[in-house]
Design a protein around this motif. Sequence first.
Motif, PDB file in Angstrom:
ATOM      1  N   LEU A   1       0.824  -1.195   0.000  1.00 43.08           N
ATOM      2  CA  LEU A   1       0.000   0.000   0.000  1.00 43.08           C
ATOM      3  C   LEU A   1       0.862   1.250   0.000  1.00 43.08           C
ATOM      4  N   LEU A   2       0.240   2.333  -0.478  1.00 36.41           N
ATOM      5  CA  LEU A   2       0.845   3.663  -0.461  1.00 36.41           C
ATOM      6  C   LEU A   2       0.099   4.514   0.552  1.00 36.41           C
ATOM      7  N   SER A   3       0.842   5.187   1.404  1.00 39.70           N
ATOM      8  CA  SER A   3       0.237   6.106   2.358  1.00 39.70           C
ATOM      9  C   SER A   3       0.927   7.462   2.235  1.00 39.70           C
ATOM     10  N   THR A   4       0.136   8.523   2.195  1.00 41.26           N
ATOM     11  CA  THR A   4       0.687   9.871   2.052  1.00 41.26           C
ATOM     12  C   THR A   4      -0.015  10.830   3.010  1.00 41.26           C
ATOM     13  N   ARG A   5       0.688  11.903   3.320  1.00 38.94           N
ATOM     14  CA  ARG A   5       0.043  13.012   4.024  1.00 38.94           C
ATOM     15  C   ARG A   5      -0.544  13.952   2.968  1.00 38.94           C
ATOM     16  N   MET A   6      -1.478  13.426   2.227  1.00 44.08           N
ATOM     17  CA  MET A   6      -2.048  14.165   1.101  1.00 44.08           C
ATOM     18  C   MET A   6      -2.661  15.483   1.552  1.00 44.08           C
ATOM     19  N   GLN A   7      -3.253  15.489   2.736  1.00 38.31           N
ATOM     20  CA  GLN A   7      -3.885  16.709   3.223  1.00 38.31           C
ATOM     21  C   GLN A   7      -2.866  17.835   3.358  1.00 38.31           C
ATOM     22  N   LYS A   8      -1.630  17.507   3.712  1.00 39.31           N
ATOM     23  CA  LYS A   8      -0.595  18.527   3.849  1.00 39.31           C
ATOM     24  C   LYS A   8      -0.112  19.027   2.488  1.00 39.31           C
ATOM     25  N   PHE A   9      -0.089  18.139   1.490  1.00 38.87           N
ATOM     26  CA  PHE A   9       0.250  18.591   0.139  1.00 38.87           C
ATOM     27  C   PHE A   9      -0.809  19.577  -0.373  1.00 38.87           C
ATOM     28  N   PHE A  10      -2.073  19.280  -0.085  1.00 35.56           N
ATOM     29  CA  PHE A  10      -3.149  20.152  -0.543  1.00 35.56           C
ATOM     30  C   PHE A  10      -3.125  21.492   0.172  1.00 35.56           C
ATOM     31  N   ARG A  11      -2.814  21.491   1.449  1.00 39.37           N
ATOM     32  CA  ARG A  11      -2.876  22.721   2.236  1.00 39.37           C
ATOM     33  C   ARG A  11      -1.532  23.466   2.284  1.00 39.37           C
ATOM     34  N   ARG A  12      -0.510  22.903   1.632  1.00 42.84           N
ATOM     35  CA  ARG A  12       0.823  23.504   1.620  1.00 42.84           C
ATOM     36  C   ARG A  12       1.400  23.634   3.035  1.00 42.84           C
ATOM     37  N   THR A  13       1.179  22.589   3.844  1.00 44.03           N
ATOM     38  CA  THR A  13       1.714  22.579   5.207  1.00 44.03           C
ATOM     39  C   THR A  13       2.769  21.497   5.384  1.00 44.03           C
ATOM     40  N   ILE A  14       3.323  21.005   4.277  1.00 38.72           N
ATOM     41  CA  ILE A  14       4.322  19.943   4.325  1.00 38.72           C
ATOM     42  C   ILE A  14       5.583  20.428   5.050  1.00 38.72           C
ATOM     43  N   ASN A  15       6.077  19.581   5.949  1.00 44.09           N
ATOM     44  CA  ASN A  15       7.370  19.797   6.585  1.00 44.09           C
ATOM     45  C   ASN A  15       8.358  18.833   5.934  1.00 44.09           C
ATOM     46  N   GLY A  16       9.325  19.372   5.192  1.00 50.59           N
ATOM     47  CA  GLY A  16      10.260  18.543   4.464  1.00 50.59           C
ATOM     48  C   GLY A  16      11.241  17.785   5.330  1.00 50.59           C
ATOM     49  N   GLN A  17      11.187  17.992   6.645  1.00 48.83           N
ATOM     50  CA  GLN A  17      12.044  17.245   7.557  1.00 48.83           C
ATOM     51  C   GLN A  17      11.340  16.037   8.150  1.00 48.83           C
TER      52      GLN A  17
END
Length: 413
Positions: free
Chosen positions: A373-389
């Motif tokens: 399976l693939l799991s992502t923090r898709m909600q953060k990609f949509f809201r531009r709240t991704i923490n690259g660390q």
Amino acid sequence: MDVRIAVLGLLAACVLSSSAIDKDLEVVYQWPLLSWAVPPGYPSDKDFRADTALFNSIEVGWDRIFLTTPRIWKGNPATLNWIPRPKVQLPSEPSPPLQAYPSWEWHADAVTGNTGNCTGFVSVFRARADRCNRLWVLDSGILDSLVTFTVACPPKIVIFDMSTDQPLRIVTLPRDVLRPNSLLSNLVLDEQSAPGGYGCDDTFVYMSDTTNPGIVVYDFAKDQAWRLQHPFMFPDPKFGTYKVAGESFTLMDGILGMTLSGGRGPQDKQLFFQPFASDRLLSIPTSVLQAGPNPGDDGELPVTLAGTKSSQAAGLATDPRDGALIFSPISETAIASWIPGTADYKVISYSPELLQIVLDFRPADRDSGNIWLLSTRMQKFFRRTINGQETNLRIMRLVPTQDVFNNTLLYYK
């Protein structure tokens, strides 16, 4: 049989320690953000940002894992990729750069939005392998689908021989099966039985049109395609907002997740499907899909409401071991299974950290039927709240133990 599945939500699992239920999940690869092994001199989009690239589907080959990275925002270096498949132990490099499949030339034109050449890939949402060692690739032809929705090329299916990585057939889907805002985002391969086994030519393909909801059917043997629609394939406005891990986003997607039932023959098979913006789980006989265009009203198609889920779900798969449907209700950050027509429903994994939005499942014949399976923090990609660390994208395997928990993610009576 009248099947009703009540929406009760995840109750008991909330008091269970996530470490007690996520032990069945094996993280194979993980990334803060995706990167590519781009060759020297390869074109690039100056506005591309790594926090706008996420994978959408997975397929497990003998020695490679295939990943699609659709250009829902523009600029991805490649939209169909591969990484090595670990055979015995976990990989030494947990976050490898992606390699373009079958070569970088197939992806170069669309990187900078060049729509003058449609021989390569534009934006691939799904790739599936069959029993004949072929990889079926569905290219939507749509660039920047979440912003400008640029129709760059007609959608197409490209079928590769995985032993040579050469295309065997390219199918440009005809205009009459499309609508002005069609986005073909998923495909299911229905390999028909033939005397003495399975024939490579006897294959039907079922594709989901997510933005103008419907199912496009392609008959490989006859090289023909047609379209079917039903009101149940459309999104439900009540479920257009998704809430996970304290964040929410809105996306009015229609039919997305699809999987075949474990029927004994073509006459027994059902295609189960679910709109993304919905709590509905639905089915239609594959015999109806294969019969050709519907001459009557859309609402007369025999689409059955199998039940409702506790919240929206994207990925949908069938466990080859028992025919159970596998899905992941988004708000519950869990994986559930249900054997259709029975009261056998379970929560088989729960992890607020690892299972935020599961976009795809693959029961891998090439891996003893284990479920990837693939799991992502898709909600953060949509809201531009991704923490690259932080870790935001994961490939995992579900290796079930005997400790599964009955719960109310899905309730049958």
